[in-house]
Design an enzyme around this catalytic site. Sequence first.
Site, PDB file in Angstrom:
ATOM      1  N   ASP A  65       0.841  -1.200   0.000  1.00 46.26           N
ATOM      2  CA  ASP A  65       0.000   0.000   0.000  1.00 46.26           C
ATOM      3  C   ASP A  65       0.875   1.248   0.000  1.00 46.26           C
ATOM      4  OD1 ASP A  65      -1.403   2.296   1.416  1.00 46.26           O
ATOM      5  OD2 ASP A  65      -3.086   0.904   1.219  1.00 46.26           O
ATOM      6  N   TYR A  70       2.614  10.064  -0.450  1.00 45.78           N
ATOM      7  CA  TYR A  70       3.650   9.526   0.425  1.00 45.78           C
ATOM      8  C   TYR A  70       5.058   9.832  -0.082  1.00 45.78           C
ATOM      9  CZ  TYR A  70      -0.075   6.639   2.498  1.00 45.78           C
ATOM     10  OH  TYR A  70      -1.217   6.179   3.094  1.00 45.78           O
ATOM     11  N   LYS A  99      -3.192   5.769  -4.200  1.00 40.02           N
ATOM     12  CA  LYS A  99      -4.317   6.652  -3.880  1.00 40.02           C
ATOM     13  C   LYS A  99      -4.275   7.954  -4.679  1.00 40.02           C
ATOM     14  CE  LYS A  99      -3.870   4.806   0.789  1.00 40.02           C
ATOM     15  NZ  LYS A  99      -2.495   4.309   0.624  1.00 40.02           N
ATOM     16  N   HIS A 132      -7.994   9.267  -1.593  1.00 40.34           N
ATOM     17  CA  HIS A 132      -7.226   9.282  -0.346  1.00 40.34           C
ATOM     18  C   HIS A 132      -7.995   9.925   0.804  1.00 40.34           C
ATOM     19  CE1 HIS A 132      -2.800   9.385   1.215  1.00 40.34           C
ATOM     20  NE2 HIS A 132      -3.644   8.939   2.123  1.00 40.34           N
TER      21      HIS A 132
END
Length: 245
Positions: A65, A70, A99, A132
Site C-alpha cells: 500500500d 507519500y 491513492k 485518499h
Amino acid sequence: MGVRPGAQEELASPACMQHPSLQFGRTVTSGYFHFGKHRVQSLIKDEDVLKAVTTALDVGYRHIDTAYAYLNEEAVGEALDGYLRTGKVSREDLFIVTKLAGIHMEASRVRRSIEISLRRLKLQYVDLFLIHMPVGFKYISDDIPVPLEDDNQCVILDYSTKLLDIWKEMENLVDAGLARSIGVSNFNSDQVERICNIARIKPVTNQIECHLHFPNAKLAEFCKQRDITISAYSPLSAPGLPREM
C-alpha cells in the site's frame, strides 16, 4: 527494518505465507495483512523504502500500500520491478494499492493522477485505487502533493471538491483497465452513502484508522451493511507519526 537472524527464512516458509484472503468486490482478492509505506515528508530515504519493500516481499507480504502523497511511489516501483524480474513472484501474485492525490481531486485530473502513479510504480495497473480523503487540496503543480500556507502549518484546501464527479471518473479508470477495483479512504458514513447512491461501480473498501484505542465500530458496521470492506491503517497504532498528524 530489522529482522532477527533466521526470521526471514521462517517467515518465508510456505506454512507462514498461507494466510487467509479477503474479497474486494467480485473479482479482486487480497491477503488480510498488508505492508503500508507511508512516509512523512522526506524523513525516510528512497534506499530504505526499497530495502523495506524488498524485505517485506521476501518474508511473504503480497499486498503493498502506497500513495501519491507519500512521496515514495518511485522507490516502491523500483523495489517491485526488481523483485518481479527475479521471477520469485508474478504480477498476479501481488496486490498493489495507491491513492488519488489531494491536489488531483478534480474530475479532469483523476486519470492523470493514476497515470503518474503507474509510471512511478512501473506498472500497467493497480489492484486498488483509493480516493485518499474526501477533501481536495489546492492545485499548484503535480510536484507539490501537499500545498502548505506560508507558515508551513496548514494545508491549503480546495473547497470546490465535487466527490460525485470524481467518483464517476474513478469508475472510468476501471473501464480503462488502469485500476482493477476502486474505493475510498477516510470517508465518513454520509460521504460513503453519497457515493453508493450514484455509483455504477460501488467502493470495495473504505480505508480508515482502526485499532484497539479507536475501533471506529459504527463506521465499520455501516460499511459492512453495504458490503464494503474495511481496510485498517495503523492497526497497531502509529507511535512514529508526529503529534500534529
